[in-house]
Scaffold this motif. Structure first.
Motif, PDB file in Angstrom:
ATOM      1  N   ALA A 298     -73.009-116.580  20.653  1.00 49.39           N
ATOM      2  CA  ALA A 298     -72.231-117.742  20.233  1.00 49.39           C
ATOM      3  C   ALA A 298     -71.085-117.298  19.331  1.00 49.39           C
ATOM      4  CB  ALA A 298     -73.121-118.735  19.503  1.00 49.39           C
ATOM      5  N   SER A 299     -69.938-117.927  19.500  1.00 50.67           N
ATOM      6  CA  SER A 299     -68.791-117.639  18.651  1.00 50.67           C
ATOM      7  C   SER A 299     -68.035-118.934  18.392  1.00 50.67           C
ATOM      8  CB  SER A 299     -67.882-116.597  19.304  1.00 50.67           C
ATOM      9  OG  SER A 299     -67.383-117.071  20.539  1.00 50.67           O
TER      10      SER A 299
ATOM     11  N   ALA B 248     -77.558-111.853  12.633  1.00 49.75           N
ATOM     12  CA  ALA B 248     -76.392-111.013  12.376  1.00 49.75           C
ATOM     13  C   ALA B 248     -75.400-111.061  13.532  1.00 49.75           C
ATOM     14  CB  ALA B 248     -76.834-109.584  12.119  1.00 49.75           C
ATOM     15  N   LYS B 249     -75.915-111.240  14.737  1.00 47.58           N
ATOM     16  CA  LYS B 249     -75.053-111.211  15.917  1.00 47.58           C
ATOM     17  C   LYS B 249     -74.778-112.594  16.474  1.00 47.58           C
ATOM     18  CE  LYS B 249     -76.456-106.581  17.394  1.00 47.58           C
ATOM     19  NZ  LYS B 249     -76.977-105.757  18.515  1.00 47.58           N
ATOM     20  N   ASN B 250     -75.267-113.643  15.817  1.00 44.64           N
ATOM     21  CA  ASN B 250     -75.130-115.004  16.351  1.00 44.64           C
ATOM     22  C   ASN B 250     -75.583-115.046  17.804  1.00 44.64           C
ATOM     23  OD1 ASN B 250     -74.268-116.212  14.044  1.00 44.64           O
ATOM     24  ND2 ASN B 250     -72.103-116.206  14.572  1.00 44.64           N
ATOM     25  N   MET B 251     -76.736-114.488  18.055  1.00 48.03           N
ATOM     26  CA  MET B 251     -77.207-114.341  19.413  1.00 48.03           C
ATOM     27  C   MET B 251     -78.630-114.868  19.539  1.00 48.03           C
ATOM     28  SD  MET B 251     -77.367-110.837  21.663  1.00 48.03           S
ATOM     29  CE  MET B 251     -75.573-110.742  21.726  1.00 48.03           C
ATOM     30  N   VAL B 252     -78.907-115.479  20.682  1.00 48.32           N
ATOM     31  CA  VAL B 252     -80.249-115.932  21.014  1.00 48.32           C
ATOM     32  C   VAL B 252     -80.683-115.210  22.281  1.00 48.32           C
ATOM     33  CG1 VAL B 252     -81.620-117.888  21.782  1.00 48.32           C
ATOM     34  CG2 VAL B 252     -80.003-118.187  19.924  1.00 48.32           C
TER      35      VAL B 252
END
Length: 118
Positions: free
Chosen positions: A23-24, A74-78
């Motif tokens: 996600a960004s 930290a990476k805005n990742m799922v």
């Protein structure tokens, strides 16, 4: 909010795959991240969701015990870890985000194909 999926592909029944969604953008607005899937000739269906803070999991009965969501702050990742795949799991998988508990799923990724061979 922009969502980009990765992972997916072709696997034999009983195998595993991992899907990721990055996600960004205005991610501070995100309340839930989720996964949906759409098989050929069928409607899109809910798979699982996770709270943006990393908790508050919910899984569809069809994947409970086989699929696991996790969150990388930290990476805005799922990440959706899919184990024990069956041909019935074959579908295009979509990442989605919503900005409030009662809101619709506002943002969608482009989708990634998962194919499970028998």
């Amino acid at each position: 909010v922009q969502l980009v999926e990765s992972g997916g592909g072709l696997v034999q029944a009983g195998g595993s795959l991992r899907l990721s969604c990055a996600a960004s953008g205005r991610t501070f607005n995100v309340y839930y991240m989720g996964w949906f899937r759409q098989a050929p000739g069928k409607e899109r269906e809910f798979v699982a969701r996770i709270g943006w803070s990393g908790g508050d999991f919910y899984y569809a009965d069809s994947v409970k015990g086989r699929f696991t969501l996790s969150r990388n702050n930290a990476k805005n990742m799922v990440t959706l870890q899919m184990n024990g795949l069956t041909p019935e799991d074959t579908a295009v998988y979509y990442c989605a985000a919503k900005t409030g508990w009662g809101r619709p799923w506002d943002y969608w990724g482009q989708g990634t194909q998962v194919t499970v061979s028998s």
